[in-house]
Scaffold this motif. Sequence first.
Motif: not given
Length: 275
Positions: A184-200
């Motif tokens: 499954e893929f989630r498309e995220i603003e590049a600058a926000q990717l480190p913040r969502v890392l724990p959730d994926v």
Amino acid sequence: MKNTLIQLIRPTGLLSATLLSATLLAGCGGSDEGDSNSIKVGTVAGPETEVMQVAKRLAKERHDLEVEIVEFTDYVSPNAALADGSLDANAFQHEPYMQSMVEDRGYDFAIAGRTFVYPIGAYSEKYDSIEDLPDGATIALPNDPSNEGRSLILMHNEGLLELKDVGNLEATPIDIAKNPRNFEFREIEAAQLPRVLPDVDMAFINNTFAQPAGLSLDDALIKEGPESPYVNLIAVRGGDEEREAIQQLVEAYQSNEVKDKAKELFDGAAVPGWE
């Protein structure tokens, strides 16, 4: 693919930062092209700005050129500011991304010089190797056209999925021909990717944002090599690439001092693209 779940997230905080950048630039045009002693260059906030600060110092020492650095927090505003004349140059993007912006928005940009390849990597806080990644894993991708394609091509090359056209640098999840492991893929603003890392389960993060978040390319489950075509650029408006001040900036940037600073900041993960 029916097995491919696409979620688009647009963080309001980043939008506010983008609007703030635009507000700060409003009414402040770029340097007069007749003024050969002063230019404005846009960068993305973080270590790439620190690298540009070395070039700024060298440009002053070698050419008496004043370089004003304007920082941004996203990948869209620096090109808008360059196009409207608020900047004389920017240094944050690779050619596939620049070309996608030119085609989408009609910008007239040119390449004045090349900077570094900042390899993209796939990171996980849950798994230590790509072999551990489970079926049905949730994978975060940068939502800008070229870096999303860049990530999917790496997955294709790793045998994790199959793209309809591996040569499509702007591939998105709808261009996946086979997804046998039901990622499954989630498309995220590049600058926000480190913040969502724990959730994926895994996230593809540009080194621009990975390094400030304490992520090392050595820890990436998948990563680009030095042969990557995604070398970053110093971009200018068409016709400005031969301006003396622009060439002085390029000469200052493509120096051993800048190379050494990038090596220090990126722990060897910034590959000079001009050598």
